[in-house]
Every structure is written in C-alpha cells, then in structure tokens.
Write a protein that holds these residues in place. Structure first.
Motif, short mmCIF file in Angstrom:
data_model
loop_
_atom_site.label_atom_id
_atom_site.label_comp_id
_atom_site.label_asym_id
_atom_site.label_seq_id
_atom_site.Cartn_x
_atom_site.Cartn_y
_atom_site.Cartn_z
N UNK A 33 0.89 -1.29 0.02
CA UNK A 33 0.03 0.14 0.05
C UNK A 33 1.02 1.14 -0.10
N UNK A 34 2.05 1.14 0.52
CA UNK A 34 2.87 2.41 0.85
C UNK A 34 3.62 2.65 -0.49
N UNK A 35 3.82 1.67 -1.30
CA UNK A 35 4.48 1.86 -2.73
C UNK A 35 3.47 2.53 -3.46
N UNK A 36 2.08 2.15 -3.52
CA UNK A 36 1.07 2.83 -4.35
C UNK A 36 1.11 4.30 -3.88
N UNK A 37 0.59 4.62 -2.56
CA UNK A 37 0.45 6.01 -2.20
C UNK A 37 1.65 6.92 -2.37
N UNK A 38 2.72 6.22 -2.20
CA UNK A 38 4.21 6.92 -2.02
C UNK A 38 4.60 7.35 -3.46
N UNK A 39 3.89 6.43 -4.52
CA UNK A 39 4.25 6.83 -5.77
C UNK A 39 3.71 8.21 -6.27
N UNK A 40 2.44 8.35 -5.64
CA UNK A 40 1.77 9.72 -6.05
C UNK A 40 2.65 10.91 -5.39
N UNK A 41 2.85 10.51 -4.08
CA UNK A 41 3.79 11.55 -3.34
C UNK A 41 5.09 11.98 -3.95
N UNK A 42 5.56 10.77 -4.73
CA UNK A 42 6.88 10.95 -5.41
C UNK A 42 6.73 11.94 -6.37
N UNK A 43 5.71 11.73 -7.16
CA UNK A 43 5.48 12.54 -8.35
C UNK A 43 5.15 13.94 -8.05
N UNK A 44 4.36 14.17 -6.83
CA UNK A 44 4.24 15.54 -6.63
C UNK A 44 5.42 16.25 -5.79
N UNK A 45 6.30 15.53 -5.12
CA UNK A 45 7.43 15.83 -4.88
C UNK A 45 8.72 16.19 -5.77
N UNK A 46 8.43 15.44 -6.92
CA UNK A 46 9.27 15.57 -8.14
C UNK A 46 9.12 16.94 -8.60
N UNK A 47 7.62 17.18 -8.68
CA UNK A 47 7.26 18.56 -9.29
C UNK A 47 7.98 19.73 -8.34
N UNK A 220 5.82 24.36 -16.57
CA UNK A 220 4.90 23.55 -17.24
C UNK A 220 4.87 22.13 -17.03
N UNK A 221 6.01 21.88 -17.05
CA UNK A 221 6.37 20.31 -16.76
C UNK A 221 5.83 19.74 -15.46
N UNK A 222 6.17 20.59 -14.36
CA UNK A 222 5.72 20.64 -13.02
C UNK A 222 4.43 20.44 -12.87
N UNK A 223 3.59 21.31 -13.80
CA UNK A 223 1.95 21.26 -13.88
C UNK A 223 1.94 19.92 -14.16
N UNK A 224 2.29 19.51 -15.55
CA UNK A 224 2.18 18.15 -16.10
C UNK A 224 2.17 17.12 -15.18
N UNK A 225 3.22 16.95 -14.33
CA UNK A 225 3.51 15.89 -13.37
C UNK A 225 2.53 15.99 -12.27
N UNK A 226 2.00 17.09 -11.74
CA UNK A 226 0.95 17.11 -10.90
C UNK A 226 -0.24 16.80 -11.30
N UNK A 227 -0.54 17.16 -12.48
CA UNK A 227 -1.93 16.71 -13.40
C UNK A 227 -1.99 15.23 -13.48
N UNK A 228 -0.71 14.44 -13.91
CA UNK A 228 -0.80 13.15 -14.01
C UNK A 228 -1.04 12.32 -12.51
N UNK A 229 -0.39 13.19 -11.37
CA UNK A 229 -0.74 12.57 -9.98
C UNK A 229 -2.24 12.40 -9.96
N UNK A 230 -2.87 13.73 -10.34
CA UNK A 230 -4.32 13.90 -9.78
C UNK A 230 -5.21 12.93 -10.47
N UNK A 231 -4.87 12.60 -11.99
CA UNK A 231 -5.49 11.88 -12.75
C UNK A 231 -5.14 10.15 -12.13
#
Length: 317
Positions: A33-47, A220-231
């Motif tokens: 479960x942590x890998x799943x939720x963490x992957x979303x946190x990782x995307x946002x942290x990357x942005x 712009x790329x940071x916005x795309x990464x955040x949008x992917x996390x949201x989707x």
C-alpha cells in the motif's frame, strides 16, 4: 490526511499478543500500500523539487494545481461526456499552459519589480488561493465528488498483500512517468539546459540557453506531473477543493529525500508512503497524520540536508 491505499479492513493495530504470521501479513500489506500511495507523493515531490532546483522557489501552489487538474478532468469527462482519450491530453495541456503562463506573466513580472525571492513565494501562495477560489466559485468544489475508475478495481493478491488492479495501474504509470522524466532530464538537450539553469543561470545564458523559455518549460512540466498525479489518484479519493492538502506529504517527501535532489524526492515519496501505512497498520489509523512529520523531524535531526542532499551551504540573503 487519510491513507488512501489501505485495504478495506478495520483498524487492527498490532498488540503484544499478535503472532508473527499476522505481523508478516501487515508488513507486506504496509509495503504494498505504501508503494502505491508513495508513488503519488513521489510525483508531487518531483514537481516541487524540479522547480526549487532550477528557480530556488518553493511552489506552495503545487497542491492546488494538482486539485484543479483533477477538476478539469472531472468536468470534461463526467459533465461534458468527452472521451477519455481527449480528456487526458486536454488536462495535461491545460496544466502545462497554466503553469507556464503563470511563470511568464506573473513570476517574471514580480521578479522584475522585487528582487527578493520571498515575493515569488508569496505569488505562489496567491496562485493557490486563486485556484481554490475558482473551483469553489464554479460550484464543483462545494460537494465531494468522485472520478470514475478507468481501470478495474478487482482485488488481487501479491504474496499476502491485497491490492487492486487500479493500485497496480497507479504504481506502474507513476514509475513510468518518473523514469521518462529522468531520461529527459539527463539525456536530452532540453534536460541538459534545465540542469545548466539549475547549476548556474548566468553561465547557462552565456552559452545560449533562453532562461525565460527554460523556466516556462520547467514550470509547465511541473504542472503536467501534478496533473498526472491527480488523474491517477482521483478515482481512489473523494474530490474536494481542499484535496490539494496532500501536497504537505509531498513536501515531507522532498524534505526527507533532500530538497535539492530529484532522486531523493522520489525515494522520499516512497519512504513517506510506506511509513504512514506501517503506522496505520501497526500502531493506529489515528496516528497516520503524525507519521510524515515524525519522519521529517528524525531526518532533520540526523541529516538536515535530507537522505540524498549534498553538503549544507550557507547563502547570503
């Protein structure tokens, strides 16, 4: 912040009489479960980190960009009945343009009139309030809504951990996006220009890098990464105008990994995801909200620059 990847069983926090078998099941479940939720946190942290690394500006609107992108997709897919193959690229384009134009027409103007970086930070806070206000004014943010799952939610077993097909899709897509970003950042001309801007903007400009264009592309790329996390995560949570508060966990991930390290942001995201799931399973679901901040405190005490951060430097401000 509730852990959105936990399996649907009651709070069975570990006790002194828990046997080893059940503890192993909890361990596997917490990691999965942590890998799943963490992957979303990782995307946002990357942005967050890619902006900070190249602009020295922490973007406090990242959570609201994430939230607004989710609502754009919801509006197009649910209310306008557009096909998903139109909704996905349209949402990414909107997120890219919004962030790139914000950099060009707001932050650049603020930077011209005020040399202190604190005013740029205040501008990002202003953007967060604007986006949240716009969503609420439309009426979509007044009622919790849900985004339809595009992937079956049937549960499968991996070892003794229960995950869904949607969980696997979230994790696989997030890892693919992060791998594509790192490939672009390290092996393309555009990525090398971004790295040059992050290391020395003046030197990068002298060798022909267009700073304005590069900064627009980065935002712009940071916005795309955040949008992917949201989707990815919208089908698993109730969507509200306050869903951007998840960014606090992304900031926690960035701090744990090292605010100047892109790989650290990714590792930090997975660390935060696993830690909060472990706390929820082994201690109590009520303690989940404290787990990320406890991780921050431990890292700041033992390694202030983060797990992957370089040597601490003092900047004159």
């Amino acid at each position: 912040m509730a852990v959105f990847a936990l399996p649907p069983f009651p709070d069975l926090s570990i006790g002194p009489d828990m046997d080893l078998q059940l503890a192993l099941i909890f361990l596997q479940q917490g990691i999965a479960s942590g890998l799943v939720s963490g992957s979303v946190y990782a995307l946002l942290a990357l942005a967050i980190v890619v902006i900070f690394k190249t602009s020295d500006v922490p973007n406090f609107a990242q959570g609201e960009v994430f939230m607004a992108a989710g609502y754009v997709a919801l509006y197009l897919f649910v209310f306008q009945k557009m096909p998903i193959w139109v909704v996905l690229p349209a949402t990414l384009v909107v997120a890219f343009l919004a962030m790139a134009l914000f950099r060009r027409f707001v932050l650049d103007q603020v930077a011209k009139s005020a040399k202190d970086l604190v005013y740029l930070v205040i501008a990002t806070l202003g953007l967060s309030y604007v986006l949240k206000g716009l969503v609420r004014r439309t009426g979509f943010g007044d009622t919790p809504r849900s985004f339809p799952a595009l992937v079956p939610t049937d549960s499968i077993m991996i070892g003794q951990a229960s995950v869904t097909m949607l969980d696997l899709a979230i994790f696989g897509t997030a890892v693919t996006v992060m791998a594509a970003f790192f490939w672009m950042f390290n092996y393309t001309k555009t990525g090398r220009a971004m790295r040059a801007v992050g290391m020395n903007p003046k030197a990068a400009q002298l060798v022909g890098v267009d700073l304005r264009r590069c900064h627009m592309l980065i935002w712009g790329l940071s916005g795309v990464i955040s949008a992917i996390a949201a989707l990815l995560i919208s089908p698993k949570i109730l969507m509200t105008a306050d869903m951007g508060s998840i960014v606090m966990l992304a900031f926690a991930a960035a701090i744990v990994g090292g605010f100047s390290s892109l790989p650290g942001a990714v590792v930090g995201g997975f660390v935060i995801g696993i830690v909060e799931n472990m706390v929820g399973l082994f201690i109590s679901s009520r303690a989940i909200v404290l787990a990320p901040f406890l991780a921050i405190l431990i890292v700041l005490v033992l390694r202030p620059q983060g797990l992957f951060g370089g040597k601490l430097t003092i900047k004159k401000v």
